[in-house]
Write an enzyme that holds these catalytic residues in place. Structure first.
Site, PDB file in Angstrom:
ATOM      1  N   ASP A  37       0.817  -1.210   0.000  1.00 31.07           N
ATOM      2  CA  ASP A  37       0.000   0.000   0.000  1.00 31.07           C
ATOM      3  C   ASP A  37       0.852   1.262   0.000  1.00 31.07           C
ATOM      4  OD1 ASP A  37      -1.969   1.887   0.379  1.00 31.07           O
ATOM      5  OD2 ASP A  37      -2.244   1.451   2.505  1.00 31.07           O
TER       6      ASP A  37
ATOM      7  N   ASP B  89      -1.915   5.702  -5.141  1.00 29.85           N
ATOM      8  CA  ASP B  89      -2.200   4.811  -4.009  1.00 29.85           C
ATOM      9  C   ASP B  89      -2.530   3.396  -4.476  1.00 29.85           C
ATOM     10  OD1 ASP B  89      -3.046   3.572  -1.725  1.00 29.85           O
ATOM     11  OD2 ASP B  89      -4.635   4.989  -1.265  1.00 29.85           O
TER      12      ASP B  89
END
Ligand SMILES: *[C@@H]1O[C@H](CO)[C@@H](O)[C@H](O)[C@H]1NC(C)=O
Length: 382
Positions: free
Chosen positions: A95, A278
């Protein structure tokens, strides 16, 4: 700001969709995906991940490759990371929108039976530290526990003395998820335990990789799934044409970039906006105004909860212009899932004044993260 958008796979829930911790919270309803079924590609990726050490040679080249599993039809991408000595293999959601490395541990009585729990008593390189940590994501998911130090192996490269966050408790979303925890790849400044260096920072500062970057390829379930992170390098055979360098604003700890604008189909032009790169967010979440522009151009309707419904036969692409280069998201990726007789769009609105360039965008480009510049580089896929 992690906005959970779990249309697929109830089991895989929220976690991942949106990782960066902030006070803004937005939750989307979870609906199970009846179409989800395990497939051969998944098994192959899993097997390859299991044996990745034998597939890659690392230290000599100064780079380490971690194959990704594409879970729940591009819902989330996870890779295997080994912790401790001898190595305990955990599945972590990679992430770039957060910066904590945490996972289920034997200190967590409530962590689900299906998760692999790191056992510090079985690692000869574990060092107790005991700082409390706690993280909550925008979708309401959360976890907390204590810190320790241990060797973390990323794609065959050992990072010694890495601070790790052992969960003592975690919310439901993580218990139902396919992963054992998260690997935060954002900037160290937003680690919830102050003074922590992320694994990427340690790889760079300890000279463990030859090039201070990581290259990311995210596959599509509609092709062969999978994906790959290369720490210290780039996989040129996945790339077509030149890389476009994009300056990053990391003042919030994220890879935040400017998008110059773009176009949806023939007529619809889109205003410029700022967005976070992201990998831990499933969808492309735009600012409200831009989401409306894209929605209008694609004849999609705002469901009022951040999601859009889109005609299931929509054939309109979306092109984003970044640092002068055009990157196209094909119509097929703008239809995320079928829900009854209508379809849910691959884009939505973030509800914030910045966008989140999640996997719907990122699976259409090769991305190089260069934290020390800081910048990202995008190229079209081969
Ligand atoms: C790079 O990509 C090629 C083509 O997809 C693949 O065969 C190869 O395994 C990848 N290399 C690394 C180091 O992951």
């Amino acid at each position: 700001m992690k906005i959970s958008f779990c249309i697929a796979l109830l089991a895989t829930t929220a976690t991942l969709l949106n990782a960066a911790p902030t006070e803004k919270t937005q939750t989307f309803p979870l609906v199970s995906n009846p179409k989800f079924k395990p497939n051969a590609k998944y098994s192959v990726a899993k097997a390859r991940a299991k044996y990745f050490k034998h597939l890659t040679s690392v230290s000599s080249s100064g780079e380490g490759t971690v194959p990704m599993t594409d879970d729940g039809s591009d819902l989330e991408y996870y890779g295997e990371v080994s912790i401790g000595t001898p190595p305990q293999k955990l599945k972590l959601d990679f992430d770039t929108g957060s910066s904590d490395l945490w996972f289920a541990s034997t200190l967590c009585s409530g962590c689900s039976g299906s998760q692999t729990k790191y056992d510090p008593t079985k690692s000869s390189t574990y060092k107790k530290e005991g700082k409390p940590w706690s993280i909550s994501y925008g979708d309401g998911s959360n976890a907390k526990g204590v810190t320790g130090l241990d060797t973390v192996n990323l794609g065959g490269i050992d990072i010694k003395g890495q601070r790790i966050e052992l969960a003592e408790s975690e919310s439901d979303q993580f218990q139902k998820g396919a992963t054992d925890g998260l690997l935060g790849l954002g900037f160290s400044s937003i680690s919830t335990v102050s003074g922590t260096k992320t694994p990427v920072d340690n790889l760079i500062e300890q000279g463990l990789i030859s090039n201070p970057v990581f290259g990311v390829f995210l596959g599509k379930a509609s092709k062969s799934g999978g994906g790959e992170y290369i720490f210290g390098g780039i996989n040129k055979s996945k790339v077509s044409g030149d890389f476009t360098k994009v300056p990053v604003d990391n003042s919030q700890g994220w890879y935040q970039i400017e998008v110059d604008g773009g176009s949806a189909g023939k007529g619809g032009s889109i205003d410029k906006f700022s967005g976070i790169v992201d990998t831990g967010t499933t969808l492309l979440l735009l600012t409200d105004a831009v989401a409306k522009q894209v929605g209008d151009a694609l004849q999609a309707t705002d469901n009022g909860d951040g999601t859009y419904s889109i005609p299931c036969d929509s054939a309109t692409d979306l092109t984003l212009t970044i640092a002068g280069a055009d990157f196209t998201i094909p119509a097929a990726d703008l239809i995320y899932d079928k829900s009854g007789s209508s379809c849910i769009a691959g884009f939505g609105s973030s509800g914030m004044d910045f966008a989140i360039l999640g996997d719907v965008f990122l699976k259409n480009v090769y991305t190089v993260f260069a934290p020390q510049v800081p910048e990202v580089q995008f190229a079209k896929l081969a």
